[in-house]
Design a protein around this motif. Structure first.
Motif, short mmCIF file in Angstrom:
data_model
loop_
_atom_site.label_atom_id
_atom_site.label_comp_id
_atom_site.label_asym_id
_atom_site.label_seq_id
_atom_site.Cartn_x
_atom_site.Cartn_y
_atom_site.Cartn_z
N GLU A 26 -21.60 35.87 7.79
CA GLU A 26 -20.81 34.64 7.66
C GLU A 26 -20.23 34.28 9.04
OE1 GLU A 26 -20.62 32.92 4.74
OE2 GLU A 26 -22.02 34.44 4.01
N PRO A 27 -19.70 33.06 9.21
CA PRO A 27 -19.07 32.72 10.49
C PRO A 27 -17.99 33.74 10.86
CG PRO A 27 -19.29 30.76 9.14
CD PRO A 27 -19.69 31.91 8.27
N LYS A 28 -17.93 34.12 12.13
CA LYS A 28 -17.02 35.16 12.59
C LYS A 28 -15.57 34.89 12.15
CE LYS A 28 -15.50 35.74 16.95
NZ LYS A 28 -15.44 36.12 18.39
N GLU A 29 -15.15 33.64 12.26
CA GLU A 29 -13.77 33.27 11.96
C GLU A 29 -13.40 33.49 10.49
OE1 GLU A 29 -15.93 31.38 13.71
OE2 GLU A 29 -15.03 31.89 15.64
N SER A 30 -14.44 33.63 9.61
CA SER A 30 -14.15 33.81 8.18
C SER A 30 -13.74 35.25 7.85
CB SER A 30 -15.37 33.41 7.33
OG SER A 30 -16.45 34.31 7.55
N TYR A 31 -13.95 36.18 8.79
CA TYR A 31 -13.60 37.58 8.56
C TYR A 31 -12.17 37.86 9.03
CZ TYR A 31 -18.54 38.29 7.61
OH TYR A 31 -19.81 38.21 7.07
N ALA A 32 -11.53 38.83 8.37
CA ALA A 32 -10.17 39.22 8.73
C ALA A 32 -10.14 39.76 10.16
CB ALA A 32 -9.66 40.29 7.77
N LYS A 33 -8.99 39.64 10.80
CA LYS A 33 -8.85 40.14 12.18
C LYS A 33 -9.15 41.63 12.25
CE LYS A 33 -7.70 36.66 14.86
NZ LYS A 33 -8.55 35.70 14.15
N PHE B 84 -5.03 41.85 21.98
CA PHE B 84 -4.12 40.99 22.74
C PHE B 84 -4.56 39.53 22.66
CE2 PHE B 84 -2.76 38.85 26.66
CZ PHE B 84 -1.39 39.05 26.59
N LYS B 85 -5.87 39.29 22.85
CA LYS B 85 -6.38 37.92 22.76
C LYS B 85 -6.12 37.32 21.37
CE LYS B 85 -10.38 36.56 24.42
NZ LYS B 85 -11.85 36.54 24.66
N ALA B 86 -6.37 38.13 20.33
CA ALA B 86 -6.15 37.64 18.96
C ALA B 86 -4.68 37.32 18.72
CB ALA B 86 -6.65 38.68 17.95
N SER B 87 -3.79 38.18 19.25
CA SER B 87 -2.34 37.96 19.07
C SER B 87 -1.87 36.68 19.78
CB SER B 87 -1.53 39.16 19.55
OG SER B 87 -1.52 39.23 20.97
N MET B 88 -2.60 36.30 20.83
CA MET B 88 -2.27 35.09 21.59
C MET B 88 -2.96 33.85 21.01
SD MET B 88 -0.33 35.68 24.37
CE MET B 88 0.72 36.76 23.45
N GLY B 89 -3.75 34.07 19.93
CA GLY B 89 -4.45 32.95 19.30
C GLY B 89 -5.71 32.53 20.04
N LEU B 90 -6.26 33.45 20.88
CA LEU B 90 -7.44 33.11 21.67
C LEU B 90 -8.76 33.50 21.00
CD1 LEU B 90 -6.16 34.35 25.19
CD2 LEU B 90 -5.77 32.14 24.09
N GLY B 91 -8.69 34.24 19.89
CA GLY B 91 -9.91 34.69 19.21
C GLY B 91 -10.49 35.93 19.88
N THR B 92 -11.36 36.66 19.18
CA THR B 92 -11.99 37.86 19.73
C THR B 92 -13.23 37.49 20.55
OG1 THR B 92 -13.22 38.19 17.68
CG2 THR B 92 -11.13 39.38 17.91
N ASP C 71 -19.31 21.31 27.66
CA ASP C 71 -18.55 22.14 28.60
C ASP C 71 -18.27 23.49 27.95
OD1 ASP C 71 -16.55 23.32 30.25
OD2 ASP C 71 -15.92 21.34 30.94
N ALA C 72 -18.70 24.56 28.62
CA ALA C 72 -18.54 25.92 28.08
C ALA C 72 -17.08 26.26 27.83
CB ALA C 72 -19.16 26.93 29.05
N ARG C 73 -16.18 25.63 28.57
CA ARG C 73 -14.75 25.95 28.42
C ARG C 73 -14.17 25.45 27.11
NH1 ARG C 73 -12.75 23.37 33.92
NH2 ARG C 73 -14.25 21.85 33.13
N TYR C 74 -14.94 24.67 26.37
CA TYR C 74 -14.46 24.13 25.09
C TYR C 74 -15.25 24.68 23.89
CZ TYR C 74 -11.72 20.95 27.91
OH TYR C 74 -10.81 20.44 28.80
N LEU C 75 -15.95 25.83 24.11
CA LEU C 75 -16.76 26.41 23.02
C LEU C 75 -15.95 27.24 22.05
CD1 LEU C 75 -19.96 27.57 24.97
CD2 LEU C 75 -19.78 25.64 23.41
N GLY C 76 -14.86 27.83 22.52
CA GLY C 76 -14.08 28.76 21.70
C GLY C 76 -13.03 28.07 20.85
N PRO C 77 -12.19 28.87 20.18
CA PRO C 77 -11.15 28.30 19.32
C PRO C 77 -10.07 27.55 20.10
CG PRO C 77 -10.97 30.71 19.40
CD PRO C 77 -12.25 30.34 20.09
N VAL C 78 -9.91 27.89 21.41
CA VAL C 78 -8.95 27.17 22.26
C VAL C 78 -9.64 26.83 23.58
CG1 VAL C 78 -6.91 28.27 21.27
CG2 VAL C 78 -8.01 29.31 23.25
#
Length: 314
Positions: A215-222, A302-310, A11-18
């Motif tokens: 590297e994986p995107k999540e490994s880089y600073a915001k 805004f997305k990053a501040s909400m914990g949704l990832g870029t 399910d595409a809706r479960y691909l991201g960090p949330v």
């Protein structure tokens, strides 16, 4: 596995960090309001100059001289004409543009399935952004028509305050074609623009994370992720400006008193494609490049501040 729904299916809706649930989409809509409302309203003076360069190129020959003419004739308030409808109109447009893009992208990926979604990512981006923009422009159209009329009417011939301008547009709707008279040219400007904006943004982000930040995107600073967001947004904006400029010129020319009652085709043929594609283009490239870079940056911040990832990735 994170990309599987609770049912165990892909399910595409479960691909991201949330998970992409109604709360996620609502936050994306709010991010879109902030991204588009603030940026468009903030560059109102550039927009006033650009619209007048398109409508009266003999008088408004360039950005600097155009702004100087407006300030000389109408004072400082002259370059901020249309701020109200710009802020409200583009806040509404941003809400649907960004929020519904996330909705449609997930829906189309789920329709296509995992294999086709990975194989035809660009087609998903294009279809999702085009679908979202159809609804975004319906929300924007009455306010865009009001904004253009305020900005291009000679001083003293049309109200400049938000409420009075809306009332006047409604009162004269037979001749102004308010509220949806500009919807077709708006679609012809905004749908290619938005398709280019989202496609090139997603593609440039993908290039960054494939060839530069490997590297994986999540490994880089915001801050790094948001730097990639801004650079990708700016470059995408330059392409957008060129793609959509002829239709933007038509929208501006429709607000000109001399074109009252004329069809879109008549206005386009009288002006000529070369003029539609080039008059005010330099200003618009500067305006849309900066605008799109900041829009994506605000949205992803805004997305990053909400914990949704870029947005975007490999």
């Amino acid at each position: 596995m994170s990309h599987l729904a609770p049912t165990g299916k892909w399910d595409a809706r479960y691909l991201g960090p949330v998970p992409h649930d109604s709360s996620y989409y609502a936050k994306c809509m709010l991010g879109g309001v902030l991204a588009c409302g603030i940026t468009h309203a903030g560059i109102t003076p550039l927009d006033v100059a650009k619209c007048n360069m398109q409508v009266n190129p003999a008088k408004y020959k360039g950005l600097s001289s155009g702004l100087a003419t407006l300030i000389r004739e109408e004072g400082q308030t002259g370059i901020w004409k249309g701020f109200g409808p710009t802020f409200v109109g583009y806040s509404l447009q941003g809400m649907f543009k960004y929020g519904l893009y996330e909705v449609f992208k997930d829906q189309y990926m789920n329709l296509a399935g995992e294999e086709l979604s990975n194989k035809y990512k660009p087609a998903i981006w294009l279809a999702g952004s085009a679908s979202a923009e159809v609804f975004a422009d319906i929300a924007l159209c009455p306010l865009e028509m009001t904004k253009v009329k305020i900005q291009t009417s000679p001083s003293g011939t049309f109200p400049t305050s938000f409420g009075a301008a809306l009332a006047e547009m409604s009162k004269t709707k037979v001749e102004t074609r308010y509220p949806f008279g500009s919807l077709v040219p708006l679609w012809s400007r905004q749908i290619p623009y938005t398709m280019a904006k989202f496609f090139f943004f997603e593609k440039i982000v993908q290039v960054f994370y494939t060839h530069v930040f490997t590297e994986p995107k999540e490994s880089y600073a915001k801050t790094t992720q948001l730097g990639v967001t801004f650079a990708s947004g700016y470059l995408a904006g330059v392409v957008c400006a060129i793609v959509s400029h002829p239709a933007d010129s038509v929208v501006s020319l429709m607000g000109k008193p001399a074109n009252k009652g004329k069809s879109i085709g008549t206005i386009a043929s009288e002006t000529g494609f070369a003029a539609l594609a080039t008059k005010g283009l330099g200003t618009r490239v500067l305006m849309i490049g900066t605008l799109t870079g900041f829009q994506w940056w605000i949205y992803d911040s805004f997305k990053a501040s909400m914990g949704l990832g870029t947005t975007g990735g490999k």
